[in-house]
Design a protein around this motif. Sequence first.
Motif, PDB file in Angstrom:
ATOM      1  N   LEU A  77       0.800  -1.230   0.000  1.00 54.93           N
ATOM      2  CA  LEU A  77       0.000   0.000   0.000  1.00 54.93           C
ATOM      3  C   LEU A  77       0.833   1.280   0.000  1.00 54.93           C
ATOM      4  N   GLY A  78       1.675   1.448  -0.990  1.00 55.63           N
ATOM      5  CA  GLY A  78       2.413   2.695  -1.145  1.00 55.63           C
ATOM      6  C   GLY A  78       3.619   2.849  -0.249  1.00 55.63           C
ATOM      7  N   PHE A  97      14.264   0.704   8.269  1.00 56.67           N
ATOM      8  CA  PHE A  97      14.255   0.981   6.836  1.00 56.67           C
ATOM      9  C   PHE A  97      12.803   1.026   6.391  1.00 56.67           C
ATOM     10  N   TRP A  98      12.372   2.186   5.964  1.00 51.08           N
ATOM     11  CA  TRP A  98      10.986   2.369   5.560  1.00 51.08           C
ATOM     12  C   TRP A  98      10.966   3.448   4.501  1.00 51.08           C
ATOM     13  N   LEU A  99      10.186   3.245   3.455  1.00 46.31           N
ATOM     14  CA  LEU A  99      10.115   4.208   2.366  1.00 46.31           C
ATOM     15  C   LEU A  99       8.661   4.369   1.960  1.00 46.31           C
ATOM     16  N   HIS A 106       7.364   0.424  -7.712  1.00 50.28           N
ATOM     17  CA  HIS A 106       7.589  -0.984  -7.425  1.00 50.28           C
ATOM     18  C   HIS A 106       9.091  -1.308  -7.412  1.00 50.28           C
ATOM     19  N   ILE A 107       9.430  -2.380  -6.724  1.00 55.36           N
ATOM     20  CA  ILE A 107      10.811  -2.836  -6.646  1.00 55.36           C
ATOM     21  C   ILE A 107      11.131  -3.591  -7.928  1.00 55.36           C
ATOM     22  N   VAL A 115      18.962  -1.803  -3.700  1.00 56.46           N
ATOM     23  CA  VAL A 115      17.597  -2.035  -4.171  1.00 56.46           C
ATOM     24  C   VAL A 115      17.306  -1.020  -5.261  1.00 56.46           C
ATOM     25  N   LEU A 116      16.740  -1.482  -6.372  1.00 60.17           N
ATOM     26  CA  LEU A 116      16.363  -0.602  -7.472  1.00 60.17           C
ATOM     27  C   LEU A 116      14.845  -0.498  -7.491  1.00 60.17           C
ATOM     28  N   ILE A 117      14.346   0.721  -7.321  1.00 60.52           N
ATOM     29  CA  ILE A 117      12.902   0.975  -7.261  1.00 60.52           C
ATOM     30  C   ILE A 117      12.527   1.914  -8.402  1.00 60.52           C
TER      31      ILE A 117
END
Length: 127
Positions: A77-78, A97-99, A106-107, A115-117
């Motif tokens: 959820l975002g 760790f929170w974004l 999306h990842i 990590v590429l988002i």
Amino acid sequence: MTPSTSHRSSQPATPLENDDLLLNILLGLPPTPSSLHEVSLVCRRWNRLVSDPGFRRRFHARHCHNPPLLGFLKPSLGEISFTSILDPPDCVRRGRFWLSLDGRSHIISCRHGLVLIHDQSRLQLLV
């Protein structure tokens, strides 16, 4: 020289007194985040040994092929949160760790600790 002193000097050093043997023992520690930190707290000598850049290079070379899995990223959820799978003292605190992203992100991939988002709303790639 008394008999007791000559007897002590002829005994070989124990593995914990011999720096070369101790370094080989310490190289066998698991590559968990807390292992070298905990060893460095034993005494100043051990701290000096594990803090040496040469030891760090050898430790990394020995364990780099199989680094520990710290946890996983969970999109929902975002937002993307990190869930640790390690036990204390190695676990990463919940919420560390929170974004927060919109629903159109999306990842794409995770590799080598990165990590590429893809953020579609801003047309950006985040690393």
